[in-house]
Design a protein around this motif. Structure first.
Motif: not given
Length: 475
Positions: A131-143, A227-238
């Motif tokens: 839940x809320x994986x690799x998200x900043x608050x604005x990822x949720x708010x803007x959507x 920048x998707x920095x946290x995303x790629x730190x956790x799962x670089x192959x995705x």
């Protein structure tokens, strides 16, 4: 991923019913019944429901795409259980979120915890970290805001505005051939028809509705600074940009690939500019109709039992149009501020947009209230054709334009004695009233060709409307 608008629509469980009977603002008090449909889209409760919706769909999207090692799609019962957090969202959820936020002092973190509390009951306790994986608050708010604004526009505001424009078009068609004295600069001028003048306003309003109907509602989900920095730190192959794009588009929004921490809100500024322009054209309609009422072109049909004036019983005041003017001005004041404020954010993020956006519903509410009042006002109007006809008959001088233009054409055709047509008509008409007999005597003494003289002699102010009525085919 298919659109999830149906899931979101099912969760609108009459949030407006939670509004207290005593309110600080008129939209939540006196005028609440008119603007209540917006509560399901643009209230704080609706924002929280939409946040839950985005967070739930993000979990489902990540599992569907196996974006992280060990993830796999959920079964139908689990999916239904998660989406029920949206469809069952109501006053109890609002209250619980408020309790959580009182501790977290963070609205989006409260939503994350609210969802996390429910996963064990669905047999999904292992997905709490998702839940809320690799998200900043604005990822949720803007959507969440984009969904709320889109649905408020498409499901509430646009239908009401389109219905109103249809009312203006219908009144224009009814009065298409009703001749009317124009007043350019407030002075008697070349006649038109009442229907054609209303058609101009309907056409202007319709153009703005077309622009609003083509609005792109943008969204992003790309982390703390885009920048998707946290995303790629956790799962670089995705392929996280593809995961982001398909998620945003699956919500029925347009993906914005380049942002800072916030989605830039340019689309909001564009929408608010178009909405404000619609408001301004509608304001112009209000002032014109108010003025026509004041000179008797329209008669207002009294409402049974209603009071026009507290002391003058003969009066039927044009209050619907006056109310609309005020609400359009209030709406535009907010829309202009929102459009100017939201396009600026210091460096990668500041919070001015968070406070500003909480007034979006107020801006829409005042506009919707104005639309409602104009519709009610138009429904109580009758065209006073006898008043329009009498006004035309007292202003034969407006035919001066026709006479001097025919004289110019006659001169070009070689008819003698057609010198200085403008000056001769100015001497006849400037600053004085000319009746039908005097105008016809003047025409008879000009020495026009027989055909031109016959045409002008038969002309009356009521008949001098060109193709005004036929122009309504462009509506």
């Amino acid at each position: 991923m298919p659109t999830t608008k149906h899931t979101l629509s099912s969760g609108r469980a009459a949030l407006a019913a939670a509004v207290p009977p005593v309110a600080l603002g008129p939209l939540d008090g006196r005028y609440q019944p008119v603007v209540a449909p917006l509560v399901d889209h643009l209230s704080e409760a609706a924002l929280n429901r939409n946040r839950v919706h985005v967070e739930v769909e993000w979990v489902l999207h990540l599992t569907d795409r196996r974006a992280l090692p060990g993830l796999s799609p959920l079964d139908e019962a689990q999916r239904a259980g998660l989406r029920a957090l949206v469809t069952d969202f109501g006053p109890e959820a609002v209250a619980e979120l408020a309790e959580i936020e009182a501790v977290t002092v963070h609205d989006v973190k409260a939503v994350e915890y609210y969802i996390g509390r429910r996963l064990p009951g669905l047999g999904l306790e292992h997905l709490v970290p998702l839940v809320h994986f690799a998200c900043t608050s604005e990822d949720i708010n803007n959507l969440a805001w984009a969904l709320g604004i889109r649905d408020a526009v498409e499901d509430v505001w646009l239908p009401a505005a389109r219905s109103l424009v249809g009312d203006v078009q219908e009144l224009a068609r009814v009065a298409a051939e009703t001749p009317m004295l124009s007043r350019t600069h407030g002075q008697p001028a070349t006649p038109t028809t009442l229907g054609k003048e209303l058609a101009v306003l309907a056409h202007r309003l319709g153009r703005q509705l077309d622009r609003i109907g083509r609005t792109e509602y943008l969204g992003k989900i790309n982390g703390a600074t885009g920048t998707y920095a946290a995303h790629y730190a956790a799962a670089p192959a995705t392929d996280w940009t593809e995961v982001s794009r398909t998620f945003v588009e699956g919500l029925g929004l347009t993906w914005n690939p380049l942002t800072t921490q916030i989605e830039s809100h340019d689309w909001q500024a564009e929408l608010y500019a178009d909405l404000a322009r619609f408001n301004r054209v509608l304001h112009n309609l209000c002032t014109d109709v108010w003025s026509y009422i004041s000179i008797g072109y329209f008669q207002q049909v009294p409402v049974e039992g209603a009071t026009g004036s507290s002391t003058m019983p003969h009066k039927v005041n044009p209050i619907r149009f006056e109310n609309a003017e005020a609400n359009l001005e209030l709406s535009n004041a907010l829309l202009d501020v929102l459009g100017a404020t939201l396009v600026t954010s210091r460096w990668q993020r500041d919070l001015t947009d968070s406070s500003s956006q909480r007034n979006i519903g107020v801006a829409f509410g005042h506009s919707l209230l104005a639309v409602s009042n104009v519709a009610k006002g138009l429904a109580r109007l009758d065209v006073a054709e006898d008043v329009l006809a009498a006004d035309l008959d007292q202003n034969w001088e407006v035919l001066g334009e026709a006479v001097q233009t025919v004289m110019r054409a006659e001169a070009l055709a070689g008819v003698p004695g057609m010198d200085n047509p403008y000056e001769r008509l100015k001497e006849l008409t400037r600053g004085r009233r000319v009746d039908g007999r005097r105008m016809q005597e003047f025409v008879a003494g000009l020495g026009l060709s027989p055909e031109a003289e016959a045409r002008l002699s038969a002309l009356t102010p009521a008949g001098y409307t060109g193709v005004a009525a036929q122009l309504l085919r462009y509506l």
